[in-house]
Design an enzyme around this catalytic site. Sequence first.
Site, PDB file in Angstrom:
ATOM      1  N   SER A  15       0.872  -1.187   0.000  1.00  0.00           N
ATOM      2  CA  SER A  15       0.000   0.000   0.000  1.00  0.00           C
ATOM      3  C   SER A  15       0.903   1.229   0.000  1.00  0.00           C
ATOM      4  O   SER A  15       2.088   1.139   0.357  1.00  0.00           O
ATOM      5  CB  SER A  15      -0.836  -0.011   1.286  1.00  0.00           C
ATOM      6  N   TYR A  72      -2.432  -1.045  10.481  1.00  0.00           N
ATOM      7  CA  TYR A  72      -2.328  -1.208   9.024  1.00  0.00           C
ATOM      8  C   TYR A  72      -0.980  -0.672   8.522  1.00  0.00           C
ATOM      9  O   TYR A  72      -0.280  -1.334   7.747  1.00  0.00           O
ATOM     10  CB  TYR A  72      -3.491  -0.455   8.371  1.00  0.00           C
TER      11      TYR A  72
HETATM   12  P1  NAD Z   1     -11.447  -6.413  -0.164  1.00  0.00           P
HETATM   13  O1  NAD Z   1     -12.120  -6.276   1.154  1.00  0.00           O
HETATM   14  O2  NAD Z   1     -12.237  -6.170  -1.414  1.00  0.00           O
HETATM   15  O3  NAD Z   1     -10.774  -7.864  -0.264  1.00  0.00           O
HETATM   16  C1  NAD Z   1     -10.140  -8.472   0.828  1.00  0.00           C
HETATM   17  C2  NAD Z   1     -10.054  -9.948   0.580  1.00  0.00           C
HETATM   18  O4  NAD Z   1      -9.432 -10.567   1.717  1.00  0.00           O
HETATM   19  C3  NAD Z   1     -11.424 -10.617   0.428  1.00  0.00           C
HETATM   20  O5  NAD Z   1     -11.333 -11.656  -0.525  1.00  0.00           O
HETATM   21  C4  NAD Z   1     -11.678 -11.196   1.827  1.00  0.00           C
HETATM   22  O6  NAD Z   1     -12.577 -12.291   1.855  1.00  0.00           O
HETATM   23  C5  NAD Z   1     -10.263 -11.625   2.171  1.00  0.00           C
HETATM   24  N1  NAD Z   1     -10.061 -11.853   3.599  1.00  0.00           N
HETATM   25  C6  NAD Z   1     -10.398 -11.055   4.649  1.00  0.00           C
HETATM   26  N2  NAD Z   1     -10.052 -11.647   5.809  1.00  0.00           N
HETATM   27  C7  NAD Z   1      -9.484 -12.839   5.476  1.00  0.00           C
HETATM   28  C8  NAD Z   1      -8.939 -13.907   6.222  1.00  0.00           C
HETATM   29  N3  NAD Z   1      -8.878 -13.878   7.567  1.00  0.00           N
HETATM   30  N4  NAD Z   1      -8.461 -14.989   5.559  1.00  0.00           N
HETATM   31  C9  NAD Z   1      -8.506 -15.045   4.195  1.00  0.00           C
HETATM   32  N5  NAD Z   1      -9.005 -14.052   3.441  1.00  0.00           N
HETATM   33  C10 NAD Z   1      -9.492 -12.969   4.076  1.00  0.00           C
HETATM   34  O7  NAD Z   1     -10.186  -5.453  -0.089  1.00  0.00           O
HETATM   35  P2  NAD Z   1      -9.211  -4.875  -1.216  1.00  0.00           P
HETATM   36  O8  NAD Z   1      -9.430  -3.419  -1.230  1.00  0.00           O
HETATM   37  O9  NAD Z   1      -9.288  -5.628  -2.490  1.00  0.00           O
HETATM   38  O10 NAD Z   1      -7.798  -5.151  -0.506  1.00  0.00           O
HETATM   39  C11 NAD Z   1      -6.914  -6.181  -0.877  1.00  0.00           C
HETATM   40  C12 NAD Z   1      -5.511  -5.812  -0.443  1.00  0.00           C
HETATM   41  O11 NAD Z   1      -5.134  -4.584  -1.048  1.00  0.00           O
HETATM   42  C13 NAD Z   1      -5.352  -5.611   1.080  1.00  0.00           C
HETATM   43  O12 NAD Z   1      -4.107  -6.151   1.511  1.00  0.00           O
HETATM   44  C14 NAD Z   1      -5.350  -4.100   1.216  1.00  0.00           C
HETATM   45  O13 NAD Z   1      -4.642  -3.682   2.343  1.00  0.00           O
HETATM   46  C15 NAD Z   1      -4.643  -3.699  -0.068  1.00  0.00           C
HETATM   47  N6  NAD Z   1      -4.874  -2.317  -0.477  1.00  0.00           N
HETATM   48  C16 NAD Z   1      -6.149  -1.871  -0.740  1.00  0.00           C
HETATM   49  C17 NAD Z   1      -6.327  -0.546  -1.143  1.00  0.00           C
HETATM   50  C18 NAD Z   1      -7.702   0.009  -1.459  1.00  0.00           C
HETATM   51  O14 NAD Z   1      -7.829   1.229  -1.587  1.00  0.00           O
HETATM   52  N7  NAD Z   1      -8.731  -0.805  -1.641  1.00  0.00           N
HETATM   53  C19 NAD Z   1      -5.228   0.298  -1.241  1.00  0.00           C
HETATM   54  C20 NAD Z   1      -3.951  -0.193  -0.972  1.00  0.00           C
HETATM   55  C21 NAD Z   1      -3.790  -1.497  -0.593  1.00  0.00           C
END
Ligand code: NAD
Length: 260
Positions: free
Chosen positions: A142, A155
Amino acid sequence: MLQAKTALITGSTSGIGQAIATRLAKAGANVVINGFGDANEIEEYRASLESEFGIKAMYSGADMTKVDAIEAMMAEVKSTLGPVDILVNNAGVQHVSPVEDFPVEKWDLIIALNLSSAFHTTRLALPDMKEKGWGRIINTASAHALVASPYKSAYVAAKHGIAGFTKTVALEGATFGVRCNAICPGYVFTPLVEGQIADTAKARGMSEQDVKEKVLLAAQPTKEFVTPEQVGEFAHFLCTPAADQVNGALMQMDGGWVAQ
Ligand code: NAD
């Protein structure tokens, strides 16, 4: 093309992970999807990957905060699709609270999921990658792997930890054909963020456009979200020969956020 490769993408039942899984499947990799959600929707997604791209797709519902579940998943993947060639450590959650009020169980959850799960999958995947002389490990970090924001202590700590872990694995794998990199997105337009926009607009009496530009994208100079598909393309690039010398990199995809 990634034919005959096995790609495991943690947290791929939604958002960024799903877009990465779809992109790697499109490139011919057999994929393992992981995460929580509605069983019928997950099965529909899994089956669509097989029918659309002619690859094998399996689903693991392993809870990535549980070491024994991660170990069982890695063993099941190896016996079903073969050793993991491409590992995408993506599962992650967020919690927002001042340090002094931060719930201890939320801290433990975020460190376990956003940081320690990547250690466990990596330690279990690395021996086969080294033996094969090829492996790609991609960590969804991130912008918060590089800079902080208030109220996101767990985080930010976990993502900074992933940055250090990425560099260490990159060094250890360097002469074995293993590459380890982190993608560092700013705000990505996932269903999660979409929901936040509507909720914040209501709560603050603002238009959704103002919430996007003045609240969520305040730190993102382009004032545009990253799309999950763009992250999928970036992850795919890291698996191509063009990226063979990209190793230990923390690759920003944040519209200029951390350039400020
Ligand atoms: P999201 O909530 O759409 O997806 C998260 C995924 O993780 C889902 O498939 C969920 O079921 C799974 N998950 C949650 N808890 C879990 C567990 N205990 N075991 C297994 N799976 C689990 O979120 P996203 O926005 O797609 O985020 C994905 C990654 O990207 C994360 O690491 C997040 O920190 C990172 N990220 C997101 C953003 C953003 O703006 N959305 C920005 C930077 C980084």
